[in-house]
Design an enzyme around this catalytic site. Structure first.
Site, PDB file in Angstrom:
ATOM      1  N   CYS A  98      44.880   9.391   8.799  1.00  0.00           N
ATOM      2  CA  CYS A  98      44.496  10.802   8.706  1.00  0.00           C
ATOM      3  C   CYS A  98      43.325  10.895   7.733  1.00  0.00           C
ATOM      4  CB  CYS A  98      45.672  11.689   8.315  1.00  0.00           C
ATOM      5  SG  CYS A  98      46.322  11.429   6.652  1.00  0.00           S
ATOM      6  N   CYS A 172      41.382  12.784  11.770  1.00  0.00           N
ATOM      7  CA  CYS A 172      40.207  12.217  11.096  1.00  0.00           C
ATOM      8  C   CYS A 172      38.971  12.225  11.979  1.00  0.00           C
ATOM      9  CB  CYS A 172      40.500  10.812  10.565  1.00  0.00           C
ATOM     10  SG  CYS A 172      41.267   9.671  11.720  1.00  0.00           S
ATOM     11  N   CYS A 176      37.446   8.219  12.502  1.00  0.00           N
ATOM     12  CA  CYS A 176      38.458   7.219  12.846  1.00  0.00           C
ATOM     13  C   CYS A 176      37.807   6.009  13.500  1.00  0.00           C
ATOM     14  CB  CYS A 176      39.498   7.826  13.789  1.00  0.00           C
ATOM     15  SG  CYS A 176      40.635   8.971  12.988  1.00  0.00           S
TER      16      CYS A 176
END
Length: 224
Positions: A98, A172, A176
């Site tokens: 996250c 995210c 990510c």
């Protein structure tokens, strides 16, 4: 900080106190006893010192930095061993990501580890790691008998992502990481940051449901 300083063995670094150098030297000894049959001391010290530097910029208590660095370096070396085929335990590895690695991903890792036991491995990370795990998330997990108070926000690294069989992302976005061959899944969950305990409880419960479903899909037996 230049790379040659960041990667230097503890006794050669000039940016650390004597106590920090001694603590890192002890940490390197611990890690060498664990991974010395797979990696040289130079690699182990490089991972340890780069892990230290990951936390040094935002750590609130400098005395804990060597311990955090040792724990993170241990995780990274285990990941590298898996990526390089030096470790073959056969356990599914899931990485929960996250933004701050302070709420959703920590709760997910807590549930996964609690439910899977030794049958699978869970890691977590954040694109912008915070300074501590969200106290409301810690309290919400304590209500269901899971202690995540000892966890700490941390980044992810390439070897950790590459070692994961499944990568679960939670908000995210483009930050990510994406590597070919991984199973990716986005969990759309409300961010518990700034929320009180009452607001975090339903987020916690949804995470538990998703983790149980993930374990079933991975064919990992649930121990709780």
């Amino acid at each position: 900080m230049t790379d040659h300083v960041a990667d230097a063995p503890a006794h050669l670094r000039t940016d650390l106190s004597i106590d920090q150098r001694l603590a890192l030297k002890t940490a390197a000894t611990h890690l060498e006893s664990e991974f010395g049959h797979m990696f040289g001391l130079e690699t182990i010290e490089r991972f340890l010192h780069s892990s230290y530097d990951q936390f040094a910029t935002h750590a609130s208590v400098a005395n804990f930095l060597p311990l955090l660095a040792e724990r993170f370096a241990r995780q990274r070396l285990r990941a590298l061993a898996k990526v390089e085929g030096k470790s073959h335990d056969g356990k599914p590895t899931v990485l929960f990501l996250c933004t701050h690695n302070a709420g959703r991903s920590q709760m997910a890792m807590g549930f996964f580890t609690h439910l899977a036991g030794d049958a699978a491995v869970a890691w977590s990370g954040g694109s912008e790691p915070g300074t501590e795990v969200n106290p409301a998330a810690v309290a919400a997990m304590a209500e269901v008998g899971i202690d995540i108070s000892h966890e700490y926000p941390k980044p992810w690294t390439d070897e950790i992502v590459q070692a994961a069989d499944a990568v679960i992302t939670m908000g995210c976005g483009d930050a990510c990481p994406v590597f070919p061959g991984r199973r990716y899944e986005e969990w759309v969950l409300e961010d518990p940051s700034g929320q009180d305990l009452d607001a975090v409880r339903p987020i916690r419960d949804e995470i538990e449901e998703r983790v149980r479903r993930l374990l079933e899909e991975l064919k990992v037996p649930v121990h709780a």
